[in-house]
Design an enzyme around this catalytic site. Structure first.
Site, short mmCIF file in Angstrom:
data_model
loop_
_atom_site.label_atom_id
_atom_site.label_comp_id
_atom_site.label_asym_id
_atom_site.label_seq_id
_atom_site.Cartn_x
_atom_site.Cartn_y
_atom_site.Cartn_z
N TYR A 1 0.86 -1.19 0.00
CA TYR A 1 0.00 0.00 0.00
C TYR A 1 0.89 1.24 0.00
O TYR A 1 1.20 1.80 1.05
CB TYR A 1 -0.92 0.03 1.22
CG TYR A 1 -1.82 -1.17 1.39
CD1 TYR A 1 -2.10 -2.04 0.33
CD2 TYR A 1 -2.41 -1.45 2.62
CE1 TYR A 1 -2.93 -3.14 0.51
CE2 TYR A 1 -3.24 -2.54 2.80
CZ TYR A 1 -3.50 -3.38 1.75
OH TYR A 1 -4.32 -4.47 1.93
N HIS B 1 0.43 -12.08 2.39
CA HIS B 1 -0.64 -11.43 1.64
C HIS B 1 -1.23 -12.35 0.57
O HIS B 1 -2.44 -12.42 0.39
CB HIS B 1 -0.07 -10.17 0.99
CG HIS B 1 -1.08 -9.09 0.78
ND1 HIS B 1 -0.73 -7.78 0.61
CD2 HIS B 1 -2.43 -9.11 0.72
CE1 HIS B 1 -1.83 -7.04 0.44
NE2 HIS B 1 -2.86 -7.83 0.50
N PRO C 1 -15.47 -5.39 3.33
CA PRO C 1 -16.78 -5.88 3.79
C PRO C 1 -17.94 -5.08 3.23
O PRO C 1 -19.09 -5.57 3.25
CB PRO C 1 -16.69 -5.70 5.32
CG PRO C 1 -15.74 -4.57 5.51
CD PRO C 1 -14.70 -4.76 4.43
N ARG D 1 -16.12 -3.01 -1.48
CA ARG D 1 -15.23 -1.95 -1.98
C ARG D 1 -15.97 -0.62 -2.10
O ARG D 1 -15.79 0.13 -3.05
CB ARG D 1 -14.58 -2.35 -3.30
CG ARG D 1 -13.73 -3.62 -3.19
CD ARG D 1 -12.82 -3.81 -4.38
NE ARG D 1 -12.07 -5.06 -4.30
CZ ARG D 1 -10.94 -5.22 -3.61
NH1 ARG D 1 -10.46 -4.21 -2.92
NH2 ARG D 1 -10.32 -6.38 -3.59
N GLY E 1 -23.73 3.04 -0.66
CA GLY E 1 -24.82 3.67 -1.37
C GLY E 1 -24.44 4.98 -2.02
O GLY E 1 -25.22 5.57 -2.78
N ALA E 2 -23.23 5.47 -1.73
CA ALA E 2 -22.79 6.75 -2.27
C ALA E 2 -22.27 6.63 -3.70
O ALA E 2 -22.24 7.63 -4.44
CB ALA E 2 -21.71 7.35 -1.38
#
Length: 342
Positions: free
Chosen positions: A60, A128, A211, A214, A219-220
């Protein structure tokens, strides 16, 4: 403010916050990284809200360095944070993803993460992705070396097969397995993979990444146009221009259920995952403090048996369109490894 609930991470494991905090989006993959001071502010707020289970990875970009700066500014708070990071993934010059779970790489990657983090130890260290070439026994033995040296405390795997998990656990107890788990990704429940079943048989916690699908369950997000140009979700089949609108049908169904309870769809989703068992630990990520507060508050949502059943019914009725990963990344899921040579 009530202190967020905790549960043991695996059999006889440490107590960790029931819902963790995935830090990836602060630095990479979901569009432009936050400016350093903004990222540090989000971490400050997570701490103040009682969120103590933080998840990062060496891949990351800049994330471990962001944490280093936070720990420099907050040295006395290090002992309060249960920090997970990961090794084995890397980026090749052509843009594809490499994997290396060899013992040599595990040892060197841990040293590199500790340098970037500015820490003497990591609480939970995950492989990972297994590379499919190195016997998992050899990978775990290297991780045990790190534990014996005091550089890590607990061992984890991510996106492994049930068979690989059993073999790994026979070498040293695995505390947690990190897998994608959301209303859009229920493969770990499948009898074909038997991953959740195996975790429970061995007493291993299941850490659920992505969860909220992504971000879809917030809902946005309503179309591909909502993503920045460098947001990797634009490359995922589930978010294609064709599939995205179809997948919003499930989001809208869950949003209706959430509204009837006076909560946000993301909170209902996290509460539903928690209701699947005390061994499930979702780790949603966000760059917004408002969303962070919502995620923390989800730990206090009480669902009835009827609520849980209605949510499951909505998920089972949905027809999910598109795979959760690109073709190359799909090859890295539920990975088996060869047996060690005699």
């Amino acid at each position: 403010m009530s202190k967020p609930p905790t549960r043991p991470l695996g059999k006889n494991g440490p107590e960790v916050t029931r819902v963790g905090f995935g830090l990836m989006g602060l630095s990479s993959y979901y569009g432009k990284p936050l400016p350093i001071e903004e990222g540090l502010h989000v971490l400050d707020q997570a701490y103040e809200l009682g969120e103590r289970f933080w998840d990062t990875a060496d891949v990351y970009s800049g994330n471990e360095e962001l944490l280093r700066e936070w720990f420099i500014r907050n040295p006395k708070k290090r002992q309060d944070i249960f920090l997970a990071t990961k090794f084995s993934l890397g980026a090749l010059p052509d843009g594809t993803t490499s994997r290396d779970s060899s013992p040599e790489y595990a040892l060197s990657a841990c040293e590199a993460s500790l340098r970037r983090l500015g820490l003497s130890y990591i609480d939970l260290y995950y492989c990972h992705r297994l590379d499919g070439k190195t016997p998992v026994e050899e990978t775990v033995k290297a991780m045990v070396q790190l534990k014996d040296a005091g550089k890590i405390k607990y061992l984890g795997l991510s996106e492994c097969s049930a068979a690989s998990l059993r073999r790994a656990h026979s070498i040293h107890p695995i505390s947690a397995v990190q897998m994608e788990y959301s209303p859009f990704s229920l493969e770990i429940e499948s009898s074909d993979y038997k991953l959740l079943e195996t975790c429970r048989d061995l007493g291993i916690a299941l850490v659920a990444y992505s969860p909220l699908g992504r971000g879809m369950m917030s809902g946005a997000l309503r179309s591909v146009a909502d993503f920045e140009d460098d947001d990797f979700r634009k490359k995922l089949p589930r978010f294609s221009a064709e599939n995205f609108p179809k997948n919003l049908q499930l989001v809208d169904s869950i949003s209706e259920l959430a509204a009837s309870k006076g909560i946000h769809s993301s909170q209902l989703t996290l509460a539903w995952l928690l209701a699947q068992g005390n061994d499930i630990f979702p780790i949603p990520g966000t760059t917004k403090v408002e969303r962070l507060k919502e995620n923390v508050d989800s730990m206090f949502v009480q669902l009835s048996g009827k609520d849980v059943a209605q949510f499951r019914e909505a998920v089972e009725k949905a027809n999910i369109h598109g795979e959760r990963s690109s073709d190359q990344l799909t090859e890295m899921l539920f990975v088996d490894t060869p047996l060690p040579s005699i």
